[in-house]
Scaffold this active site. Structure first.
Site, PDB file in Angstrom:
ATOM      1  N   SER A   1       0.627  -1.147  -0.195  1.00 44.68           N
ATOM      2  CA  SER A   1      -0.145  -0.241  -0.044  1.00 44.68           C
ATOM      3  C   SER A   1       0.530   0.726  -0.087  1.00 44.68           C
ATOM      4  O   SER A   1       1.820   1.831   0.810  1.00 44.68           O
ATOM      5  CB  SER A   1      -0.956   0.049   1.467  1.00 44.68           C
TER       6      SER A   1
HETATM    7  N1  SAH Z   1      -0.340  -4.663   4.248  1.00 44.32           N
HETATM    8  C1  SAH Z   1       0.547  -5.540   2.885  1.00 44.32           C
HETATM    9  C2  SAH Z   1      -0.313  -4.689   1.688  1.00 44.32           C
HETATM   10  C3  SAH Z   1      -0.909  -6.576   1.064  1.00 44.32           C
HETATM   11  S1  SAH Z   1      -2.168  -5.881  -0.257  1.00 44.32           S
HETATM   12  C4  SAH Z   1       1.930  -5.071   2.725  1.00 44.32           C
HETATM   13  O1  SAH Z   1       2.059  -4.316   3.526  1.00 44.32           O
HETATM   14  O2  SAH Z   1       2.310  -5.128   1.883  1.00 44.32           O
HETATM   15  C5  SAH Z   1      -3.161  -6.799   0.763  1.00 44.32           C
HETATM   16  C6  SAH Z   1      -3.141  -7.783   0.941  1.00 44.32           C
HETATM   17  O3  SAH Z   1      -4.345  -8.852   1.451  1.00 44.32           O
HETATM   18  C7  SAH Z   1      -2.362  -9.275  -0.758  1.00 44.32           C
HETATM   19  O4  SAH Z   1      -1.470  -9.612   0.138  1.00 44.32           O
HETATM   20  C8  SAH Z   1      -4.338 -10.340  -0.366  1.00 44.32           C
HETATM   21  O5  SAH Z   1      -3.904 -11.523  -1.073  1.00 44.32           O
HETATM   22  C9  SAH Z   1      -4.610 -10.127   1.359  1.00 44.32           C
HETATM   23  N2  SAH Z   1      -6.479 -10.637   1.835  1.00 44.32           N
HETATM   24  C10 SAH Z   1      -6.706 -10.612   0.555  1.00 44.32           C
HETATM   25  N3  SAH Z   1      -8.237 -11.016   1.157  1.00 44.32           N
HETATM   26  C11 SAH Z   1      -7.756 -11.690   2.046  1.00 44.32           C
HETATM   27  C12 SAH Z   1      -8.220 -12.488   3.291  1.00 44.32           C
HETATM   28  N4  SAH Z   1      -9.924 -12.575   3.232  1.00 44.32           N
HETATM   29  N5  SAH Z   1      -7.097 -13.123   4.258  1.00 44.32           N
HETATM   30  C13 SAH Z   1      -6.345 -12.698   4.478  1.00 44.32           C
HETATM   31  N6  SAH Z   1      -5.341 -11.715   3.307  1.00 44.32           N
HETATM   32  C14 SAH Z   1      -6.086 -11.143   2.780  1.00 44.32           C
END
Ligand code: SAH
Length: 268
Positions: free
Chosen positions: A106
């Site tokens: 993000s």
């Molecule tokens: N906080 C992360 C941002 C990742 S983007 C960082 O710093 O890199 C959002 C993430 O949420 C993705 O990796 C996606 O696979 C995950 N995601 C989406 N739905 C989810 C769920 N139901 N449970 C766990 N992770 C989920």
């Protein structure tokens, strides 16, 4: 087949329910202590990644982030260590960046806004304002590292196994430079929250769905705060929503328009 997501909005007088199947937990190895100066700058990010990072922190401050604890966390965690080597030049720009599997790390300004909202809850301790935090969507682990600067403990769930594993590798490889909270990385579906460690003082989601799972609110401690993207039909897009549990009441505020990757059910 995917399961339908729990419905939102939640009734404000909703009584918490308990007891859902535990996830498979992969406790992270203890983070190694390493002097901050030992974090190497990769080629391409400049000779001094600390200086580039300090400029990002200045921009966050100029954009209105005024919680020094949050700014210090951004100063402490090397974002370039969490992205692909081809992207290190952009690591300190205010953009989301691809991390594979159609997911993104993000945008710093949005992460900072969410962390500042969580740190601002009335019951927060001064030193560790996020208390016991649950993160849904570990991704590459960058935000988990930021959370560990501000929390007493971090539980972070990811539904895509290779990302879950990469986050662990990223956090392990980094070593950590200060005394930080423990980070527990969980592979599983974050729509269920993570009952074994509930309740949480704070919950943060890095992915947004049409609905906000009732399980998250169920797992919020008294005095706790949840910040997540939520689809607001009125604007036809996502907004940050802040949910507080205080004195047995659940209150909800919808704030800035945002754009996060989709919250999906099940694991991959
Ligand atoms: N906080 C992360 C941002 C990742 S983007 C960082 O710093 O890199 C959002 C993430 O949420 C993705 O990796 C996606 O696979 C995950 N995601 C989406 N739905 C989810 C769920 N139901 N449970 C766990 N992770 C989920």
């Amino acid at each position: 087949m995917t399961k339908p997501a729990p419905r939102f909005p939640l009734p404000l007088d909703r009584v918490p329910t308990k007891g859902r199947a535990p996830e498979v937990v992969h406790p992270q190895r203890p983070l190694r202590e390493a002097a901050r100066s030992n974090v190497a700058a990769p080629s391409g990010v400049g000779l001094d990644s600390a200086a580039v990072r300090a400029r990002m922190v200045q921009r966050l401050r100029a954009a209105g982030i005024d919680d020094e604890r949050v700014l210090a966390a951004f100063d402490a965690v090397p974002r370039h260590a969490f992205v692909d080597s081809a992207l290190v030049n952009q690591a300190y720009e205010d953009t989301s960046l691809p991390i594979g599997f159609e997911q993104t790390i993000s945008k710093p300004s949005v992460v900072a806004r969410m962390l500042a909202l969580l740190a601002d809850r009335p019951a927060a301790s001064i030193a560790r304002p996020l208390g016991k935090v649950l993160e849904v969507g570990t991704g590459c682990g960058y935000q988990a590292a930021l959370l560990s600067e501000l929390a007493s403990s971090v539980v972070s769930i990811e539904r895509v196994r290779p990302l879950h594993e990469r986050a662990r590798a990223n956090l392990d490889a980094l070593g950590r430079h200060r005394s930080v909270a423990s980070i527990r990385l969980v592979f599983g579906d974050g729509l269920r929250g993570h009952p074994p460690n509930a309740p949480y003082d704070t919950i943060i989601a890095a992915a947004g769905g049409d609905d906000l799972p009732a399980t998250w609110v169920d797992q919020l401690a008294e005095g706790g705060r949840l910040v997540a993207p939520w689809h607001d039909a009125a604007i036809g897009g996502q907004r940050l929503v802040v949910i507080d549990r205080r004195g047995g009441l659940i209150t909800r505020r919808a704030l800035d328009a945002v754009h996060f990757v989709p919250l999906k059910s099940g694991t991959q």
